[in-house]
Write a protein that holds these residues in place. Structure first.
Motif, PDB file in Angstrom:
ATOM      1  N   ASN A 193       0.836  -1.212   0.000  1.00  0.00           N
ATOM      2  CA  ASN A 193       0.000   0.000   0.000  1.00  0.00           C
ATOM      3  C   ASN A 193       0.866   1.255   0.000  1.00  0.00           C
ATOM      4  N   GLU A 196       2.215   1.772  -3.396  1.00  0.00           N
ATOM      5  CA  GLU A 196       1.182   2.222  -4.329  1.00  0.00           C
ATOM      6  C   GLU A 196       0.781   3.675  -4.076  1.00  0.00           C
ATOM      7  N   ALA A 197       1.043   4.152  -2.850  1.00  0.00           N
ATOM      8  CA  ALA A 197       0.725   5.558  -2.548  1.00  0.00           C
ATOM      9  C   ALA A 197       1.811   6.495  -3.083  1.00  0.00           C
ATOM     10  N   ILE A 238     -11.140   2.707   5.812  1.00  0.00           N
ATOM     11  CA  ILE A 238     -10.088   1.770   5.424  1.00  0.00           C
ATOM     12  C   ILE A 238     -10.207   0.498   6.259  1.00  0.00           C
ATOM     13  N   THR A 244     -11.844   0.456  -1.566  1.00  0.00           N
ATOM     14  CA  THR A 244     -10.606   0.775  -2.278  1.00  0.00           C
ATOM     15  C   THR A 244     -10.764   2.090  -3.019  1.00  0.00           C
ATOM     16  N   LYS A 246      -8.445   2.548  -5.491  1.00  0.00           N
ATOM     17  CA  LYS A 246      -7.571   2.267  -6.637  1.00  0.00           C
ATOM     18  C   LYS A 246      -8.358   1.619  -7.765  1.00  0.00           C
ATOM     19  N   GLY A 249      -7.789  -1.931  -7.440  1.00  0.00           N
ATOM     20  CA  GLY A 249      -7.684  -2.379  -6.049  1.00  0.00           C
ATOM     21  C   GLY A 249      -8.753  -3.411  -5.735  1.00  0.00           C
ATOM     22  N   GLY A 251      -9.466  -3.909  -2.203  1.00  0.00           N
ATOM     23  CA  GLY A 251     -10.018  -3.467  -0.924  1.00  0.00           C
ATOM     24  C   GLY A 251     -10.116  -4.581   0.103  1.00  0.00           C
ATOM     25  N   LEU A 252      -9.146  -5.474   0.093  1.00  0.00           N
ATOM     26  CA  LEU A 252      -9.156  -6.577   1.070  1.00  0.00           C
ATOM     27  C   LEU A 252      -7.895  -6.586   1.937  1.00  0.00           C
ATOM     28  N   GLY A 253      -6.849  -5.941   1.451  1.00  0.00           N
ATOM     29  CA  GLY A 253      -5.559  -5.988   2.150  1.00  0.00           C
ATOM     30  C   GLY A 253      -5.633  -5.466   3.573  1.00  0.00           C
ATOM     31  N   MET A 254      -6.240  -4.293   3.754  1.00  0.00           N
ATOM     32  CA  MET A 254      -6.278  -3.707   5.098  1.00  0.00           C
ATOM     33  C   MET A 254      -7.237  -4.466   6.002  1.00  0.00           C
TER      34      MET A 254
HETATM   35  N1  LIG Z   1      -0.256   3.887   2.839  1.00  0.00           N
HETATM   36  C1  LIG Z   1      -1.388   4.345   2.311  1.00  0.00           C
HETATM   37  N2  LIG Z   1      -1.455   5.578   1.753  1.00  0.00           N
HETATM   38  C2  LIG Z   1      -2.601   6.037   1.217  1.00  0.00           C
HETATM   39  N3  LIG Z   1      -3.767   5.350   1.180  1.00  0.00           N
HETATM   40  C3  LIG Z   1      -3.776   4.115   1.717  1.00  0.00           C
HETATM   41  C4  LIG Z   1      -2.601   3.541   2.309  1.00  0.00           C
HETATM   42  N4  LIG Z   1      -2.931   2.314   2.785  1.00  0.00           N
HETATM   43  C5  LIG Z   1      -4.241   2.128   2.482  1.00  0.00           C
HETATM   44  N5  LIG Z   1      -4.741   3.201   1.835  1.00  0.00           N
HETATM   45  C6  LIG Z   1      -6.137   3.387   1.377  1.00  0.00           C
HETATM   46  O1  LIG Z   1      -6.906   2.289   1.841  1.00  0.00           O
HETATM   47  C7  LIG Z   1      -7.556   1.629   0.751  1.00  0.00           C
HETATM   48  C8  LIG Z   1      -7.712   0.162   1.054  1.00  0.00           C
HETATM   49  O2  LIG Z   1      -6.467  -0.511   1.073  1.00  0.00           O
HETATM   50  P1  LIG Z   1      -6.430  -2.083   0.863  1.00  0.00           P
HETATM   51  O3  LIG Z   1      -7.407  -2.706   1.794  1.00  0.00           O
HETATM   52  O4  LIG Z   1      -5.015  -2.522   0.965  1.00  0.00           O
HETATM   53  O5  LIG Z   1      -6.999  -2.288  -0.590  1.00  0.00           O
HETATM   54  P2  LIG Z   1      -6.348  -1.917  -1.998  1.00  0.00           P
HETATM   55  O6  LIG Z   1      -4.866  -1.715  -1.783  1.00  0.00           O
HETATM   56  O7  LIG Z   1      -6.657  -3.107  -2.853  1.00  0.00           O
HETATM   57  O8  LIG Z   1      -7.043  -0.669  -2.451  1.00  0.00           O
HETATM   58  C9  LIG Z   1      -6.686   1.946  -0.449  1.00  0.00           C
HETATM   59  O9  LIG Z   1      -7.402   1.861  -1.655  1.00  0.00           O
HETATM   60  C10 LIG Z   1      -6.238   3.369  -0.135  1.00  0.00           C
HETATM   61  O10 LIG Z   1      -7.231   4.295  -0.480  1.00  0.00           O
END
Ligand SMILES: Nc1ncnc2c1ncn2[C@@H]1O[C@H](COP(=O)(O)OP(=O)(O)O)[C@@H](O)[C@H]1O
Ligand SMILES: [Mg+2]
Length: 287
Positions: A193, A196-197, A238, A244, A246, A249, A251-254
């Motif tokens: 993440n 990707e930011a 989040i 998500t 993205k 994306g 939207g499952l990682g967090m």
């Molecule tokens: N380090 C970060 N900086 C900015 N936004 C973040 C960060 N980590 C998470 N996010 C936000 O949280 C959302 C959900 O993250 P995640 O559950 O990992 O799903 P994904 O990466 O597939 O979008 C992301 O789409 C983003 O908007």
């Protein structure tokens, strides 16, 4: 009993207990919180203290609710993922066989099918992490080593994205009672993440600290130039399933990350500043 009636009941009881006039106490129930407004009979400092207590209570309740939600969704998701994996394996096998056998069909069709199957596989493996790690063995492992392993794993991807992975104070870290593979997944998710930011590159800092003997805190900080941090109102979203921002994306990682930390009896907090980046704070019980 209606919500309004309950509120007025509580209000009356409180007024009786405090022995003050009816103007001084208002009770408002908006599920799952009960907010009690106390007017004109506490000194300003007492008022603040009381409000803080109520806020803390609200936070505890919402954490509990979030935990329950995570457990239910996690179990469901993991069992679906499990069911999908077997048919997926046979599909992959047969596509491979057909690819060898047929001619006259564009190769790109097979590439697309294989890519899509890979994507399904990726999603199911992410969903599987949502399950309670009861089947997996908790062991005493060095958290420093777990982080080093992840950094080694993510190194080439970071290089390709022009991202520098920096660590500090990772030496002499304590042992944590954990499922090592799951904690690795947590740091992989957070580093992904963070990368990707920062589509134009930057630095990710992984910093450890020990606020007390029985706790270890790991922070994963990025410079979030790409999206200039996360707007405050979005931080609470989040970790909700499929949230998500993205294009590609999931939207499952967090969500998986929060789930894993929850099962390790730890906490996860997100702080983010416009223009500066995002920090994920993870606290875990240490041995
Ligand atoms: N380090 C970060 N900086 C900015 N936004 C973040 C960060 N980590 C998470 N996010 C936000 O949280 C959302 C959900 O993250 P995640 O559950 O990992 O799903 P994904 O990466 O597939 O979008 C992301 O789409 C983003 O908007
Ligand atoms: Mg992610």
């Amino acid at each position: 009993m209606k919500v309004k009636e309950i509120a007025s009941h509580i209000g009356r009881l409180l007024r009786e207990a405090f022995g003050k006039g009816p103007q001084s106490i208002f009770v408002n129930i908006s599920r799952p919180f009960i907010v009690i407004y106390l007017r004109n009979f506490l000194s300003p400092t007492e008022k603040i203290l009381l409000q803080q207590n109520i806020t803390q209570e609200n936070q505890n309740k919402s954490k509990l609710l979030q935990a329950e939600k995570l457990t239910a969704v996690g179990q469901l998701a993991a069992s679906i993922a499990h069911e999908i994996r077997n048919p997926l394996t046979s599909l992959k096998g047969f596509i491979h066989l057909i690819e060898q056998a047929v001619s006259g069909v564009s190769k790109s069709y097979f590439e697309i099918m294989k890519d899509e199957l890979k994507r399904i596989e990726l999603i199911t493996s992410e969903l599987l992490y949502l399950a309670k790690p009861q089947a997996q063995e908790f062991k005493d492992e060095h958290i420093g080593q777990i982080i080093q392993d992840v950094i080694l794993l993510m190194g080439s991807q970071a290089l390709m994205n022009n991202v520098e992975l920096r660590t500090s104070r990772l030496e002499n870290l304590p042992v944590v009672h954990c499922v090592g593979a799951q904690l690795k997944q947590v740091f992989i998710n957070l580093i992904k993440n963070a990368m990707e930011a920062m589509p134009d590159g930057g630095a990710i800092d992984i910093v450890a600290s020990r606020p007390s003997a029985d706790m270890i805190v790991i922070q994963v900080r990025d410079e979030g130039k790409g999206i200039s941090g996360i707007p405050q109102e979005l931080i609470s979203k989040i970790g909700s399933p499929f949230y998500t921002t993205k294009e590609n994306g999931k939207g499952l990682g967090m969500m998986a990350t929060q789930q894993i930390i929850f099962y390790h009896k730890g906490t996860l907090e997100i702080s983010s500043r416009e223009g500066e980046g995002t920090t994920i704070h993870i606290a875990l019980p240490a041995l």
